[in-house]
Design an enzyme around this catalytic site. Sequence first.
Site, PDB file in Angstrom:
ATOM      1  N   LYS A  20      30.850  41.701  37.159  1.00 45.62           N
ATOM      2  CA  LYS A  20      31.990  40.301  37.143  1.00 45.62           C
ATOM      3  C   LYS A  20      30.977  39.201  37.185  1.00 45.62           C
ATOM      4  O   LYS A  20      29.754  39.160  37.899  1.00 45.62           O
ATOM      5  CB  LYS A  20      32.817  40.299  38.270  1.00 45.62           C
ATOM      6  CG  LYS A  20      33.843  41.585  38.120  1.00 45.62           C
ATOM      7  CD  LYS A  20      34.436  41.400  39.278  1.00 45.62           C
ATOM      8  CE  LYS A  20      35.568  40.136  39.419  1.00 45.62           C
ATOM      9  NZ  LYS A  20      36.312  40.161  40.899  1.00 45.62           N
TER      10      LYS A  20
HETATM   11  C1  E4P Z   1      39.480  39.680  41.967  1.00 44.42           C
HETATM   12  O1  E4P Z   1      38.575  40.539  42.497  1.00 44.42           O
HETATM   13  C2  E4P Z   1      39.555  38.312  41.984  1.00 44.42           C
HETATM   14  O2  E4P Z   1      38.265  37.835  42.627  1.00 44.42           O
HETATM   15  C3  E4P Z   1      40.499  38.273  43.308  1.00 44.42           C
HETATM   16  O3  E4P Z   1      41.693  38.794  42.724  1.00 44.42           O
HETATM   17  C4  E4P Z   1      40.403  36.529  43.432  1.00 44.42           C
HETATM   18  O4  E4P Z   1      41.833  36.137  43.724  1.00 44.42           O
HETATM   19  P1  E4P Z   1      42.449  36.143  45.292  1.00 44.42           P
HETATM   20  O5  E4P Z   1      41.049  35.591  46.031  1.00 44.42           O
HETATM   21  O6  E4P Z   1      43.402  34.719  45.109  1.00 44.42           O
HETATM   22  O7  E4P Z   1      43.224  37.358  45.860  1.00 44.42           O
END
Ligand code: E4P
Length: 217
Positions: free
Chosen positions: A86
């Site tokens: 990622k």
């Molecule tokens: C996925 O891994 C994203 O980094 C994660 O869902 C971020 O979103 P959130 O912090 O609002 O859950």
Amino acid sequence: MRLYLDSARLSELEPLLGTGVFYGVTTNPLLLQEAGLGAAGLPGFARAVLQAGAKEVYLQAWGGSAEALYRCGLSLAGLDGRVVVKLPATWEGLGAAGRLVLEGVRVCITAAYLPHQALLASAVGADFVAPYLGRINDSGQDGYAAIGRMSESLRGIGSKTEILAASVRSVADVVALAQRGVCHITLPLQVAHRLFQEPLTLEAARQFEQAMEGASL
Ligand code: E4P
């Protein structure tokens, strides 16, 4: 449909992975921090979730520059062929992503908020783009509409880049995303558990078991 678990809490991931419902695990540095997992623990974590049934594990690269992100991404991809790296939808993240794709690394462009960022992910050859539904809504925009436009744009250009929706806050979000053609969704553990907790279904199953109590073939 591929559902993923958005967490680095291994002991909580394992039983959910054991259901066979979830295709993989996604993480980010905040989730690692929350789970008390440092960089040194990543190889063991990746091995453990893959052994527990995950078919993919998403690990986010870190480093202040495109070069640092690229080198970190190479190291993460080197842990296992089922690792997807990622990278944030930034100048540096996209630059690193393009180089990693050329090296055959599977990449997910993350922290996407606006439709054009899905096109940037496609432009660098990313396998996935991860829009943050909950955070888009928190910012006052319509997250469903933004992700719907991302999906429509990618389909419109025939891109191989797929949406992996993230920052999901409810089971209703999962259905609404699927209605918009999003078939890769990562869920926080509490939402994942809610998928199995429909009271009427649980009561019907209890009645079936009661009717067969003591029976054997
Ligand atoms: C996925 O891994 C994203 O980094 C994660 O869902 C971020 O979103 P959130 O912090 O609002 O859950």
